[in-house]
Design a protein around this motif. Sequence first.
Motif, short mmCIF file in Angstrom:
data_model
loop_
_atom_site.label_atom_id
_atom_site.label_comp_id
_atom_site.label_asym_id
_atom_site.label_seq_id
_atom_site.Cartn_x
_atom_site.Cartn_y
_atom_site.Cartn_z
N LEU A 1 2.36 1.25 -6.74
CA LEU A 1 1.39 1.74 -5.77
C LEU A 1 1.93 1.80 -4.34
O LEU A 1 1.59 2.71 -3.59
N GLU A 2 2.77 0.85 -3.95
CA GLU A 2 3.31 0.91 -2.59
C GLU A 2 4.06 2.20 -2.36
O GLU A 2 3.91 2.85 -1.31
N GLN A 3 4.86 2.60 -3.34
CA GLN A 3 5.61 3.85 -3.21
C GLN A 3 4.67 5.05 -3.27
O GLN A 3 4.79 5.99 -2.47
N GLU A 4 3.71 5.02 -4.20
CA GLU A 4 2.81 6.16 -4.37
C GLU A 4 1.90 6.35 -3.16
O GLU A 4 1.65 7.49 -2.73
N LEU A 5 1.39 5.25 -2.61
CA LEU A 5 0.45 5.33 -1.49
C LEU A 5 1.14 5.32 -0.13
O LEU A 5 0.47 5.49 0.90
N SER A 6 2.46 5.08 -0.13
CA SER A 6 3.24 5.01 1.11
C SER A 6 2.68 3.97 2.08
O SER A 6 2.62 4.19 3.29
N SER A 7 2.27 2.84 1.53
CA SER A 7 1.71 1.76 2.34
C SER A 7 2.07 0.42 1.73
O SER A 7 2.16 0.29 0.50
N GLN A 8 2.24 -0.59 2.59
CA GLN A 8 2.48 -1.93 2.10
C GLN A 8 1.18 -2.53 1.59
O GLN A 8 0.15 -2.50 2.26
N ILE A 9 1.23 -3.07 0.38
CA ILE A 9 0.06 -3.74 -0.18
C ILE A 9 0.39 -5.17 -0.60
O ILE A 9 -0.46 -5.89 -1.11
N ALA A 10 1.65 -5.57 -0.40
CA ALA A 10 2.12 -6.92 -0.72
C ALA A 10 2.02 -7.24 -2.21
O ALA A 10 1.75 -8.39 -2.59
N TRP A 11 2.25 -6.22 -3.05
CA TRP A 11 2.26 -6.46 -4.49
C TRP A 11 3.46 -7.32 -4.86
O TRP A 11 4.59 -7.07 -4.42
N ARG A 12 3.23 -8.33 -5.70
CA ARG A 12 4.30 -9.14 -6.26
C ARG A 12 3.92 -9.54 -7.68
O ARG A 12 2.78 -9.93 -7.94
N ARG A 13 4.88 -9.47 -8.59
CA ARG A 13 4.65 -9.92 -9.96
C ARG A 13 5.05 -11.40 -10.01
O ARG A 13 6.21 -11.74 -10.21
N THR A 14 4.06 -12.25 -9.83
CA THR A 14 4.32 -13.69 -9.72
C THR A 14 3.82 -14.48 -10.91
O THR A 14 4.06 -15.69 -10.99
N GLY A 15 3.09 -13.84 -11.80
CA GLY A 15 2.51 -14.56 -12.92
C GLY A 15 1.18 -15.20 -12.57
O GLY A 15 0.77 -15.23 -11.40
N CYS A 16 0.52 -15.71 -13.58
CA CYS A 16 -0.77 -16.38 -13.41
C CYS A 16 -0.82 -17.56 -14.36
O CYS A 16 -0.46 -17.43 -15.54
N ILE A 17 -1.25 -18.72 -13.86
CA ILE A 17 -1.30 -19.92 -14.69
C ILE A 17 -2.67 -20.59 -14.53
O ILE A 17 -3.17 -20.77 -13.43
N PHE A 18 -3.29 -20.90 -15.67
CA PHE A 18 -4.55 -21.64 -15.70
C PHE A 18 -4.27 -22.97 -16.39
O PHE A 18 -3.92 -23.01 -17.57
N LEU A 19 -4.42 -24.06 -15.64
CA LEU A 19 -4.19 -25.38 -16.22
C LEU A 19 -5.34 -25.80 -17.11
O LEU A 19 -6.50 -25.50 -16.83
N ALA A 20 -5.03 -26.54 -18.15
CA ALA A 20 -6.04 -27.17 -19.00
C ALA A 20 -6.14 -28.64 -18.61
O ALA A 20 -5.14 -29.35 -18.64
#
Length: 451
Positions: A97-116
């Motif tokens: 999206l950053e490239q497509e929209l030509s705007s910074q959106i701060a996308w990062r693939r950082t993962g998601c963790i839910f603790l039990a």
Amino acid sequence: MRALSLYPHIPDDVMARIGHRHSAFPESADVVIVGGGIMGAATAYYLAKAGVGVVLVEKDKVAAQQSGRNWGFVRTQYRDPAELPIAVEALSLWPTLEQELSSQIAWRRTGCIFLAQSEAELAQFEQWIARVRGIPNDARMLSGREVAALMPELRVKVPGALYTSSDGQAEPGLATTAFARAAENRGAQILEDCGALAIDAAAGAVTGVQTEHGFIRSKMVICAAGAHSHHLLRKLNLFLPQQVVRSTVSLTSPAPLLSESCFCGYGLGLRQRPDGSCILAAESLSDVDVTLDSMRSARFFIPELFRNWRTFSFRLGRPFLDDLHRRLTLPKERLALEPRRPSIAPNRKRAMKNVALFQSLFANAGEVSIVKSWAGLIDVLPDALPVVDTPSAVRGLIVATGFSGHGFGLGPAVGKTVASLALGSTPNSVLKPLRLERFALGEYGRPHAPL
């Protein structure tokens, strides 16, 4: 980590910053979109990209409400299976999206963790993985030892966790305004400070939108008005049992890297931003400000309130008095506009408890302090699933609302789907559980997770 300034930060610093403005009020449009959140903005972009004449009306500023006030999680993890296909599609769109929209959106693939916290909660996560059968295909269970290796700053020992490495995060305000700006660059008209009073219809079909500044003719209207959607739909004799809850969020001063992944556990929601600052919120605690409007459709929510009463805090005070004053002093048609720019008070005690919990859970978090706190009004539906539908009772109307606090990450896919419906596509089977009439027919279930 890459630098991304703390300041300014939506929501309290939000300003009109979409770009140039059209001087003439539009008399007509191919499509009128009501609502300047991420659903409306993304839909406007995909329609404008297809060459459709679009007008988006927003009573405040783009991203000023919940689309600029949420946590910023972009996840497929632990979603209701009914909305998981949309979440998977959205996750495929975010990285480009950053490239497509030509705007910074701060996308990062950082993962998601839910603790039990317990073996019982661990079993719930395992049941979800079995139920979704590999969608997403990288969702997996972690042992307590694996959690400790992934998050060395975590002080507590846990039996395990649910982890999805492909999930990520983005800045809500940046992403929403990026869609709006890109839509306008492709010819869409974005009208801020222009509230919709009513969606007009005749002979079972929409004819346009009556705004506070004039009427816009159109044979296609998209209602993406968030918490005010029920006002607009009620005038079309469409039933939407929608309520709102207030959620408090805080931004902290920068900290050392504590959790690269978006995190939920022990009652805390956490997203650490690239500059080290953290977004903190209570994992599943909300305030309910009792107003006269709270009585509407209350019967649809009472069962869940009884089951999960510990997660809600009911408050009778200023919001009730403000609501009463509006009803006594304003014409009925203006109730959908007010409060235009609500002053939504954060729960300061909850914010301080969140920081204390954060400091107890993570080493090296002791010096972290709150920079600012804010609150947002989350529109919720009884089953915590959204409505994405083309109601047959009103031709030319599309409804995209009720995302119940977990809609931000879905935004790009919802926008693309709604744009496709406006261009004439037939709703597919994925949208069947999200149809509007499920409430009137009693064909809805319990929320996948507590509201």
